[in-house]
Design an enzyme around this catalytic site. Structure first.
Site, PDB file in Angstrom:
ATOM      1  N   CYS A 247       0.727  -1.434  -0.081  1.00  0.00           N
ATOM      2  CA  CYS A 247      -0.045  -0.051   0.145  1.00  0.00           C
ATOM      3  C   CYS A 247       0.563   1.407   0.073  1.00  0.00           C
ATOM      4  CB  CYS A 247      -1.131  -0.052   1.136  1.00  0.00           C
ATOM      5  SG  CYS A 247      -2.313   1.245   1.067  1.00  0.00           S
ATOM      6  N   HIS A 331      -3.785  -5.101   0.109  1.00  0.00           N
ATOM      7  CA  HIS A 331      -3.210  -5.665   1.539  1.00  0.00           C
ATOM      8  C   HIS A 331      -3.460  -7.182   1.458  1.00  0.00           C
ATOM      9  CE1 HIS A 331      -3.499  -1.955   3.633  1.00  0.00           C
ATOM     10  NE2 HIS A 331      -4.165  -1.628   2.831  1.00  0.00           N
ATOM     11  N   ASP A 333      -2.638  -9.018   3.589  1.00  0.00           N
ATOM     12  CA  ASP A 333      -2.618  -9.773   5.046  1.00  0.00           C
ATOM     13  C   ASP A 333      -4.356  -9.463   5.028  1.00  0.00           C
ATOM     14  OD1 ASP A 333      -1.920  -6.426   4.758  1.00  0.00           O
ATOM     15  OD2 ASP A 333      -3.205  -6.387   6.307  1.00  0.00           O
TER      16      ASP A 333
END
Length: 362
Positions: A247, A331, A333
């Site tokens: 990001c 992202h 994650d």
């Protein structure tokens, strides 16, 4: 609590019901299209200084729990919902959304047409907005809104002030904190990595002194051009240590290598953005939260585009042609959102292994 107003920079006024903290705030208004994951979004420091609109019609129905925080101290300015669930039902629930916002001193407004609000933002772009209690002079509030200059030190506000460890027995990772989500730490913990989190303005030499196997550039809020010291750091470590950017980290990595960035009209904020891996055609559904992007114009020869967003063709990933370094705009994650791209953490560790093997063979 009584009525509350949402006043936009373009003059539009919405009237709704107040919940959360009892105070007036001004920030940049944005929208998130996720159907769930409001706790993770509110506690994501990438929303620092922003008034967060949820497009899904009902928010708060499963409450707030102790497990899904992405930061201990959320830094968004306010929350806008169509309907705030007055009752929350979930076995993990510790408090309601209203109670949580009160505890974190964040005001909210409910009972407004978030679809109409989202259309305004899509048409006119993100803009300044004020949340204020009814009874204040609208003319005075509008004058204050027009006069407000939003801060540009977003990353400085949210980054850790001192380095701290997240111990493990595996590879040594230095994680540069531009406003990191805890889910990034959790992904490294799953892989037994020994992580040291450092402030955004840590120098290249200070990072190299930690003897890292790899360097992670985290997500974060605001304009990547506001932290030139980070660009200098990246130039000082790339080629010496493998790098992975997420990001904000992706934008900073690209800027450090001669690319340019631009502010998007309304950004990507949601958990259903389809991204294509150019080499294979693979499609990942991704979680995204950013208002800036890397420009295709004059992209330096050193950077190779690896991923693109299916709808607007914006750059979603790059890798360095000569150095062991890559980055993605989304992202991997998740938190919240799909885990389609979590394999990128494994690819980063494999890149570290390959780099160390090549280095040892010389």
């Amino acid at each position: 609590m009584g009525k509350r107003l949402l006043i936009l920079e373009d003059g539009t006024i919405f009237e709704g019901q107040a919940f959360g903290a009892d105070l007036d705030v001004t920030g940049e208004i944005v929208f998130n299209t996720g159907m769930t994951g409001y706790q993770e979004s509110i506690t994501d420091q990438s929303y620092n200084g922003q008034i967060l609109t949820f497009t899904y019609p009902l928010v708060g129905n499963y409450g707030i729990n102790r497990d899904d925080y992405e930061s201990i101290k959320p830094t968004c300015k306010g929350v806008v919902v169509s309907e705030n669930a007055r009752r929350a039902n979930n076995w993990r629930k510790q408090m309601t959304l209203d109670e949580f916002l009160k505890s974190k001193n964040i005001p909210g407004i409910s009972g407004i047409d978030t679809r109409a609000l989202t259309k305004i933002i899509r048409h006119h772009g993100t803009m300044k907005a004020t949340l204020a209690n009814e009874g204040d002079s609208i003319e005075h509030l509008q004058d204050q809104l027009r006069a407000t200059v939003l801060p540009t030190n977003n990353i400085e506000q949210v980054s850790t002030k001192t380095a701290y460890p997240a111990p493990g027995v595996g590879k040594n990772i230095v994680l540069v904190d531009f406003g990191l989500k805890h889910s990034i730490l959790r992904e490294f913990s799953k892989r037994n990595c020994n992580v040291t989190v450092v402030p955004y303005n840590t120098t290249a030499q200070e990072i190299l002194n930690l003897n890292p196997d790899g360097i992670m550039l985290s997500n974060g809020p605001g304009n990547p051009q506001d932290v030139p010291e980070a660009l200098e750091m990246i130039r000082g470590v790339q080629g010496k240590i493998p790098i992975f950017g997420i990001c904000m980290g992706h934008q900073l990595f690209s800027l450090a290598n001669g690319a340019s960035t631009y502010k998007m009209k309304f950004g990507h904020r949601g958990f259903n953005h389809a991204v294509r891996e150019i080499a294979t055609g693979r499609i990942d559904f991704t979680s995204q939260n950013h208002g800036y992007a890397v420009s295709r114009d004059n992209l330096p020869e050193e950077l190779i585009i690896t991923h693109e967003e299916i709808n607007d063709k914006s750059i979603e990933g790059v890798r360095h042609r000569y150095y062991p370094a890559f980055s993605v705009q989304y992202h991997p994650d998740a938190a919240p959102g799909p885990h389609d791209a979590s394999y990128l953490f494994d690819e980063f560790l494999e890149l570290i292994d390959a780099f160390q093997l090549e280095k040892a063979s010389k």
